[in-house]
Design a protein around this motif. Sequence first.
Motif, PDB file in Angstrom:
ATOM      1  N   ALA A  95       0.751  -1.224  -0.071  1.00  0.00           N
ATOM      2  CA  ALA A  95      -0.039   0.207   0.014  1.00  0.00           C
ATOM      3  C   ALA A  95       0.652   1.308   0.085  1.00  0.00           C
ATOM      4  O   ALA A  95       0.623   2.335  -0.807  1.00  0.00           O
ATOM      5  CB  ALA A  95      -0.886  -0.072   1.301  1.00  0.00           C
ATOM      6  N   GLN A  96       1.901   1.080   0.881  1.00  0.00           N
ATOM      7  CA  GLN A  96       2.948   2.426   0.797  1.00  0.00           C
ATOM      8  C   GLN A  96       3.397   2.650  -0.484  1.00  0.00           C
ATOM      9  O   GLN A  96       3.725   3.552  -0.996  1.00  0.00           O
ATOM     10  CB  GLN A  96       3.821   2.009   1.959  1.00  0.00           C
ATOM     11  CG  GLN A  96       3.474   2.346   3.320  1.00  0.00           C
ATOM     12  CD  GLN A  96       4.672   1.861   4.167  1.00  0.00           C
ATOM     13  OE1 GLN A  96       5.769   2.287   3.894  1.00  0.00           O
ATOM     14  NE2 GLN A  96       4.175   1.026   5.330  1.00  0.00           N
ATOM     15  N   THR A  97       3.936   1.536  -1.221  1.00  0.00           N
ATOM     16  CA  THR A  97       4.536   1.655  -2.421  1.00  0.00           C
ATOM     17  C   THR A  97       3.794   2.183  -3.526  1.00  0.00           C
ATOM     18  O   THR A  97       4.034   3.022  -4.391  1.00  0.00           O
ATOM     19  CB  THR A  97       5.015   0.142  -2.827  1.00  0.00           C
ATOM     20  OG1 THR A  97       5.941  -0.301  -1.643  1.00  0.00           O
ATOM     21  CG2 THR A  97       6.192   0.003  -3.951  1.00  0.00           C
ATOM     22  N   THR A  98       2.346   1.432  -3.543  1.00  0.00           N
ATOM     23  CA  THR A  98       1.462   2.132  -4.690  1.00  0.00           C
ATOM     24  C   THR A  98       1.474   3.594  -4.556  1.00  0.00           C
ATOM     25  O   THR A  98       1.333   4.292  -5.443  1.00  0.00           O
ATOM     26  CB  THR A  98       0.228   1.395  -4.602  1.00  0.00           C
ATOM     27  OG1 THR A  98      -0.315   1.351  -3.227  1.00  0.00           O
ATOM     28  CG2 THR A  98       0.389  -0.333  -5.082  1.00  0.00           C
ATOM     29  N   SER A  99       1.153   3.982  -3.304  1.00  0.00           N
ATOM     30  CA  SER A  99       1.206   5.520  -3.051  1.00  0.00           C
ATOM     31  C   SER A  99       2.322   5.963  -3.480  1.00  0.00           C
ATOM     32  O   SER A  99       2.185   7.286  -4.459  1.00  0.00           O
ATOM     33  CB  SER A  99       1.019   5.737  -1.492  1.00  0.00           C
ATOM     34  OG  SER A  99       0.981   6.932  -1.346  1.00  0.00           O
TER      35      SER A  99
ATOM     36  N   CYS B 290       4.785  -0.277 -12.066  1.00  0.00           N
ATOM     37  CA  CYS B 290       4.943  -0.793 -10.831  1.00  0.00           C
ATOM     38  C   CYS B 290       3.786  -0.710  -9.896  1.00  0.00           C
ATOM     39  O   CYS B 290       3.696  -1.803  -8.966  1.00  0.00           O
ATOM     40  CB  CYS B 290       6.230   0.076 -10.403  1.00  0.00           C
ATOM     41  SG  CYS B 290       7.713  -0.111 -11.213  1.00  0.00           S
ATOM     42  N   GLU B 291       3.092   0.390 -10.164  1.00  0.00           N
ATOM     43  CA  GLU B 291       1.853   0.555  -9.069  1.00  0.00           C
ATOM     44  C   GLU B 291       0.986  -0.744  -9.391  1.00  0.00           C
ATOM     45  O   GLU B 291       0.430  -1.306  -8.431  1.00  0.00           O
ATOM     46  CB  GLU B 291       1.240   1.786  -9.561  1.00  0.00           C
ATOM     47  CG  GLU B 291       0.145   2.264  -8.655  1.00  0.00           C
ATOM     48  CD  GLU B 291      -0.582   3.399  -9.116  1.00  0.00           C
ATOM     49  OE1 GLU B 291      -1.472   4.183  -8.270  1.00  0.00           O
ATOM     50  OE2 GLU B 291      -0.215   4.003 -10.096  1.00  0.00           O
ATOM     51  N   GLU B 292       0.816  -0.997 -10.459  1.00  0.00           N
ATOM     52  CA  GLU B 292      -0.133  -2.106 -10.944  1.00  0.00           C
ATOM     53  C   GLU B 292       0.258  -3.384 -10.505  1.00  0.00           C
ATOM     54  O   GLU B 292      -0.316  -4.227  -9.692  1.00  0.00           O
ATOM     55  CB  GLU B 292      -0.288  -2.377 -12.529  1.00  0.00           C
ATOM     56  CG  GLU B 292      -1.052  -1.283 -12.990  1.00  0.00           C
ATOM     57  CD  GLU B 292      -0.906  -1.221 -14.432  1.00  0.00           C
ATOM     58  OE1 GLU B 292      -0.383  -2.208 -15.126  1.00  0.00           O
ATOM     59  OE2 GLU B 292      -1.730  -0.395 -15.126  1.00  0.00           O
ATOM     60  N   LEU B 293       1.687  -3.695 -10.495  1.00  0.00           N
ATOM     61  CA  LEU B 293       2.371  -4.967  -9.992  1.00  0.00           C
ATOM     62  C   LEU B 293       2.333  -5.037  -8.366  1.00  0.00           C
ATOM     63  O   LEU B 293       2.074  -6.200  -8.106  1.00  0.00           O
ATOM     64  CB  LEU B 293       3.720  -4.997 -10.415  1.00  0.00           C
ATOM     65  CG  LEU B 293       3.743  -5.345 -11.799  1.00  0.00           C
ATOM     66  CD1 LEU B 293       5.481  -5.139 -12.432  1.00  0.00           C
ATOM     67  CD2 LEU B 293       3.147  -6.576 -12.360  1.00  0.00           C
ATOM     68  N   PHE B 294       2.512  -3.963  -7.708  1.00  0.00           N
ATOM     69  CA  PHE B 294       2.375  -4.197  -6.375  1.00  0.00           C
ATOM     70  C   PHE B 294       0.898  -4.192  -6.040  1.00  0.00           C
ATOM     71  O   PHE B 294       0.667  -4.801  -4.820  1.00  0.00           O
ATOM     72  CB  PHE B 294       2.866  -2.667  -5.710  1.00  0.00           C
ATOM     73  CG  PHE B 294       4.390  -2.720  -5.387  1.00  0.00           C
ATOM     74  CD1 PHE B 294       4.906  -3.551  -4.527  1.00  0.00           C
ATOM     75  CD2 PHE B 294       5.486  -1.884  -6.324  1.00  0.00           C
ATOM     76  CE1 PHE B 294       6.393  -3.357  -4.483  1.00  0.00           C
ATOM     77  CE2 PHE B 294       6.570  -2.027  -5.994  1.00  0.00           C
ATOM     78  CZ  PHE B 294       7.305  -2.901  -5.174  1.00  0.00           C
ATOM     79  N   GLY B 295       0.117  -3.836  -6.689  1.00  0.00           N
ATOM     80  CA  GLY B 295      -1.306  -4.069  -6.325  1.00  0.00           C
ATOM     81  C   GLY B 295      -1.442  -5.703  -6.576  1.00  0.00           C
ATOM     82  O   GLY B 295      -2.227  -5.983  -5.410  1.00  0.00           O
ATOM     83  N   VAL B 296      -0.994  -6.288  -7.359  1.00  0.00           N
ATOM     84  CA  VAL B 296      -1.156  -7.830  -7.580  1.00  0.00           C
ATOM     85  C   VAL B 296      -0.357  -8.419  -6.384  1.00  0.00           C
ATOM     86  O   VAL B 296      -1.113  -9.619  -5.779  1.00  0.00           O
ATOM     87  CB  VAL B 296      -0.444  -8.339  -8.871  1.00  0.00           C
ATOM     88  CG1 VAL B 296      -0.349  -9.807  -8.858  1.00  0.00           C
ATOM     89  CG2 VAL B 296      -1.128  -7.621 -10.109  1.00  0.00           C
ATOM     90  N   ILE B 297       0.975  -8.067  -5.990  1.00  0.00           N
ATOM     91  CA  ILE B 297       1.644  -8.545  -4.830  1.00  0.00           C
ATOM     92  C   ILE B 297       0.505  -8.307  -3.655  1.00  0.00           C
ATOM     93  O   ILE B 297       0.656  -9.431  -2.653  1.00  0.00           O
ATOM     94  CB  ILE B 297       2.907  -7.736  -4.694  1.00  0.00           C
ATOM     95  CG1 ILE B 297       3.702  -7.933  -5.836  1.00  0.00           C
ATOM     96  CG2 ILE B 297       3.573  -8.088  -3.263  1.00  0.00           C
ATOM     97  CD1 ILE B 297       5.078  -7.214  -5.756  1.00  0.00           C
TER      98      ILE B 297
ATOM     99  N   GLU C 102      13.009   5.022  -2.402  1.00  0.00           N
ATOM    100  CA  GLU C 102      12.045   4.363  -1.541  1.00  0.00           C
ATOM    101  C   GLU C 102      11.361   3.258  -1.976  1.00  0.00           C
ATOM    102  O   GLU C 102      11.249   2.469  -1.151  1.00  0.00           O
ATOM    103  CB  GLU C 102      11.236   5.449  -0.694  1.00  0.00           C
ATOM    104  CG  GLU C 102      11.653   6.645  -0.021  1.00  0.00           C
ATOM    105  CD  GLU C 102      10.907   7.886   0.200  1.00  0.00           C
ATOM    106  OE1 GLU C 102       9.850   7.751  -0.085  1.00  0.00           O
ATOM    107  OE2 GLU C 102      11.617   8.621   0.734  1.00  0.00           O
ATOM    108  N   MET C 103      10.688   3.362  -3.194  1.00  0.00           N
ATOM    109  CA  MET C 103      10.102   2.173  -3.906  1.00  0.00           C
ATOM    110  C   MET C 103      10.950   0.990  -3.968  1.00  0.00           C
ATOM    111  O   MET C 103      10.698  -0.255  -3.567  1.00  0.00           O
ATOM    112  CB  MET C 103       9.660   2.797  -5.123  1.00  0.00           C
ATOM    113  CG  MET C 103       8.450   3.317  -5.318  1.00  0.00           C
ATOM    114  SD  MET C 103       7.917   4.088  -6.773  1.00  0.00           S
ATOM    115  CE  MET C 103       7.649   2.661  -7.776  1.00  0.00           C
ATOM    116  N   ASP C 104      12.295   1.047  -4.266  1.00  0.00           N
ATOM    117  CA  ASP C 104      13.165   0.212  -4.446  1.00  0.00           C
ATOM    118  C   ASP C 104      13.336  -0.704  -2.937  1.00  0.00           C
ATOM    119  O   ASP C 104      13.325  -1.916  -3.008  1.00  0.00           O
ATOM    120  CB  ASP C 104      14.558   0.610  -4.825  1.00  0.00           C
ATOM    121  CG  ASP C 104      15.651  -0.573  -5.165  1.00  0.00           C
ATOM    122  OD1 ASP C 104      15.259  -1.351  -5.831  1.00  0.00           O
ATOM    123  OD2 ASP C 104      16.860  -0.363  -4.788  1.00  0.00           O
TER     124      ASP C 104
END
Length: 356
Positions: free
Chosen positions: A71-75, A221-228, A125-127
């Motif tokens: 959730a933090q990463t998608t933001s 990346c936002e989409e993939l973190f949603g899948v994760i 930070e995303m990394d």
Amino acid sequence: IHSKPIQDMTAASSAGTSTDRDFGSFVGDVKNSVTGLKDSLQDNLKIDVGGIKSAGSNCHAAARETSEICAQTTSKASKLVGLGLEMKAALDGVSDGKIDAQDMAAIASLVGSDKVGLALGLAKEMDDLALSCARNSVRMIDTIDAGIETLPDLFEKNLNKRMENARQKGAKEGDPDVPNLEADMRSLEDVARDVQNANPISAAESFQRAFDGVSTQSRRCEELFGVIKSFADDVSGVSSSIENFKLGQMVGHVRELIRDIWRCLRLSDLIRAFAEAVERLIQVIVKLIQALLSKIQSLDVSSMMASCSCCTQLEGTLKSFGIKTSDLQKLAVQVLNAFSSSTTSNNNSSNNNRNS
């Protein structure tokens, strides 16, 4: 039969009695064997309930933490998408290979802005968060492995080569394939090279392509973190069932327990694979932004303006009024920033009107 002697009949009767005795002995042996097998199974089913519950609890905690990280990463990815689009828009129209005063003002705005540095901070930070997801997935797998070790031999033998089996027995229809991001990464690497090799004339155009790449791949990346995150939420639910497992459920719910173990392993493995894939993509995004920042900081806007004929003419005119070129640069930055703020305000107002 009537022709047989009486003694033969008596012998036959005696033989039948012996057969009955043999059959009764056989039945008794079978009963004893079944009892022994039952006792053996009961011994084997003496599992460490605390170990299984602990494994489910620890896996559940790791899954919830992973969901929060996603959730933090998608933001952050969403913010990076916005920055990329904003910086790309600032260079709109600079694509004809000619540098004029308007282009100089746009580039000067970038040089004087801290938005590229802000974008770099978000990407880093995303990394870090992607690495945390990958580490948590390994933690989930290790936790389930520890729980498996508490199972009796009867189950442990069925769980050999666990990860290989989990990819089949723990899979469900609709599970997405691990994305192949090689083409996306190569594309960003090509853009980064263009930025590094850009001369003052081609810089603005290469910047525009770079910002477009940053926004496009950040959205990916936002989409993939949603899948994760959806994987992590599923692990949370399945591991909760393992956490709440009771010894009294053992006989009737063995299959469900093993199914949950397979599913936890499969989902944890998917989280690891997705997180590692997206982390590699983020690293390329970081390198591209670093190339942008380095190139922008190296630009000498004054020299570029001196090589621009219309800027030279304008400089002569300004001098006649006692105005310096540096004053023009500052004014250009202020005007562009004001225009950007005004445009953002108007867009927000327009969006609010549409929502109303």
